[in-house]
Write an enzyme that holds these catalytic residues in place. Structure first.
Site, short mmCIF file in Angstrom:
data_model
loop_
_atom_site.label_atom_id
_atom_site.label_comp_id
_atom_site.label_asym_id
_atom_site.label_seq_id
_atom_site.Cartn_x
_atom_site.Cartn_y
_atom_site.Cartn_z
N HIS A 91 0.81 -1.22 0.00
CA HIS A 91 0.00 0.00 0.00
C HIS A 91 0.84 1.28 0.00
CE1 HIS A 91 0.40 0.17 4.53
NE2 HIS A 91 0.34 1.47 4.27
N ASP A 141 -0.85 -7.43 1.60
CA ASP A 141 -0.17 -6.13 1.63
C ASP A 141 1.33 -6.33 1.83
OD1 ASP A 141 0.31 -3.43 1.70
OD2 ASP A 141 -0.49 -3.12 3.72
N GLY A 236 3.11 6.55 8.52
CA GLY A 236 4.52 6.79 8.27
C GLY A 236 5.41 5.63 8.68
N SER A 238 4.33 2.58 8.02
CA SER A 238 3.94 1.54 7.05
C SER A 238 5.13 0.95 6.33
CB SER A 238 2.98 2.14 6.02
OG SER A 238 1.75 2.45 6.60
N GLY A 239 5.08 -0.36 6.13
CA GLY A 239 6.15 -1.05 5.40
C GLY A 239 7.33 -1.44 6.24
#
Length: 361
Positions: A91, A141, A236, A238-239
């Site tokens: 995402h 995801d 922020g 994320s990942g």
């Protein structure tokens, strides 16, 4: 024929053998850096990202900042999983603003303060960007990114271990942390210094309760945080990695990728992570990385040659244009290091031979 060597010569040969063995170890040492091990000693943190604590330099050497190239602004996190590959969330790369274009991105490693690049900090362009083919909203995801040049490992830049492909078993892990430069509180300001949060793994059945996340949680996801809230990842982050130690070892594995959550640090709404063990086979297929099947403390990271992963995003991946507001944690736009190089065996033999001749002849 007399094959005995004079004592002095035997001593010299012995010395040469010792020196030569040390030389070979030093020449090839970088390939033997173990995954998931820190070069610095860190006390276990009970802190949080939301309202939390600065990470110590070198505490999370596999943490990556993914930045928009033209703005050099942090957008998402990622994890170093080999000298060529990074792991992140799908995402983070929506097609609506062109972020599905690998040329929009750069990866920064060996970073603690976003405003200060230390002498060991390195930057890489993205050569290949691969999203999961069935990525849709909060499902599947996960993404992998190949850098344009090999990542050199040192004290402050290393790879996290990858868990054995298969079902995630919560009882195998402890000392879990989530890290990133995301918001310090919901709707608050982003962090400048890398933050860390110690979180607890939450059983799937608990997270699937109606007053938690209900049917939105499946066995390809991991819930981590606290029932009472207060500690969580946020926009922020994320990942970025959910790093846990395999019980009985001192190694950290990236067991999850920061994916989504309802708000940040809310009661009965912990962070939700993509389970990397569930996607282990997919990661192997896309990157060519051979994930350890033993998951023991003797695993060493071996240099890969970066030959795998010839796929690119263009024309092969389907990226939904939007993510649901208030549910997915969206992107927010809201010491020493020498670039690595594998020493070819032939060159090592030649160098070792000349070293032996100069030393022992």
């Amino acid at each position: 024929m007399n094959t005995d060597f004079p004592a002095a010569c035997s001593g010299a040969l012995c010395l040469c053998t010792i020196l030569l063995s040390h030389f070979i170890i030093l020449a090839n040492g970088e390939s033997q850096i173990a995954c998931g091990k820190r070069a610095v000693t860190i006390r276990t943190s009970q802190s949080r990202i939301v309202g939390g604590r600065d990470a110590v330099e070198g505490a999370w050497p596999w943490q990556v900042s993914l930045q928009v190239t033209n703005k050099r602004a942090h957008v998402c996190g990622a994890t170093v999983i080999s000298q060529w590959w990074l792991l992140s969330a799908a995402h983070c790369f929506p097609s609506t603003n062109g972020f599905n274009n690998k040329n929009q991105w750069r990866a920064v490693m060996g970073l603690r303060d976003l405003s200060i690049h230390a002498k060991w900090t390195i930057t890489r362009k993205i050569a290949v960007l691969i999203l999961h083919e069935q990525y849709n909203d909060i499902q599947n995801d996960i993404a992998v990114l190949k850098v344009d040049r090999a990542i050199g490992f040192a004290d402050y830049i290393r790879a996290a271990c990858l868990p054995k492909p298969g079902k995630f078993h919560i009882e195998k892990w402890n000392h879990c942390h989530v890290t990133g430069w995301g918001l310090m509180e919901q709707n608050g300001a982003p962090a400048r210094i890398l933050q860390e949060a110690a979180v607890k793994l939450i059983p799937l059945e608990t997270c699937q309760q109606v007053n938690w996340y209900g049917s939105r949680i499946n066995d390809k996801m991991i819930c981590a945080g606290f029932a009472g809230g207060g500690i969580d990842a946020c926009q922020g982050d994320s990942g970025g990695p959910l790093s846990c130690q395999l019980k009985g070892t001192d190694r950290f594995y990236v067991v999850g990728v920061v994916s989504w959550g309802q708000g940040c640090a809310q009661r009965f709404k912990p962070g939700v992570y993509t389970s990397t063990s569930t996607y282990g086979d997919w990661i192997e297929q896309k990157t060519g990385i051979l994930i350890s099947q033993s998951e023991d403390s003797g695993v060493e990271f071996e240099i890969d040659n970066g030959d795998a992963g010839t796929e690119s995003l263009t024309g092969k991946q389907s990226v939904p244009p939007t993510v649901p507001n208030g549910l997915v944690k969206p992107i927010s736009l809201v010491r020493r290091n020498t670039p690595g190089r594998a020493t070819p065996l032939l060159n090592l033999i030649i160098i070792s031979y000349h070293f032996y001749i100069s030393c022992c002849s």
